[in-house]
Design a protein around this motif. Sequence first.
Motif: not given
Length: 230
Positions: A206-230
């Motif tokens: 499949v590949g990456t189905v979820r990715s999360e990004t954090f600042d240097k203090s460990g706080n979540l800044t955003g995320y990306t998810v796989l919504t469809a694959i054909n």
Amino acid sequence: MKTLLKISASLFLILASLQIIAQDCEPFIVVNKGAIMEMSSYDKKDKLTGSTVQTVKEIKTTGNKTEWTIGTVSKDAKGKEVSSGDLNMSCEDGIFKMDMKNFIDEETMKSFEGMEVTMDATDLDYPAVLAPGQTLKDGNITMKVTSQGIPVMTLVVRVFDRKVEAIEDVTTPAGTFSCYKMSSTIETKTMFTVVAKSTDWIARKVGTVRSETFDKSGNLTGYTVLTAIN
């Protein structure tokens, strides 16, 4: 921070796009030629910030090396196209390599049209076999921009502290997948230095189905998810 978010998004897009046909390449991130994947990105408050559609455009094999071209179209939260371009990757001798030039987005490159741009990069490697506790090699790229011999800008991106953390099940709108949880640190240097942490969940075939990004203090800044694959 805007540049860092673009780089983090690019990292997700590249990982989500990887296609492996040869048996000695990454068997857990396989897609077929012509496959289409859709990803959606959100801020830390779950507000949609944009989406991306990727299509496997071309596969070229020469000897024991296979190269892939992935077309990408990025849209803002309202569905308006903001950028498009191609991602490139290759596999040779059992090692899948992600071209670090993919970290420089099309919008940035267009802003330097007419100038001299040089790049020096070490690709991100993904060995054929991954296991929890395994550490992976660093990747980096240095881009220098000059105009008539006068330095304009130097951009350095380094991806390090790469580690396979665990194997976990992850559910997204595209389904439930058994994933390798991988962590890394992304350092971006221009006039100042920005450091962020990234966690990615990558599923076989499949590949990456979820990715999360954090600042240097460990706080979540955003995320990306796989919504469809054909």
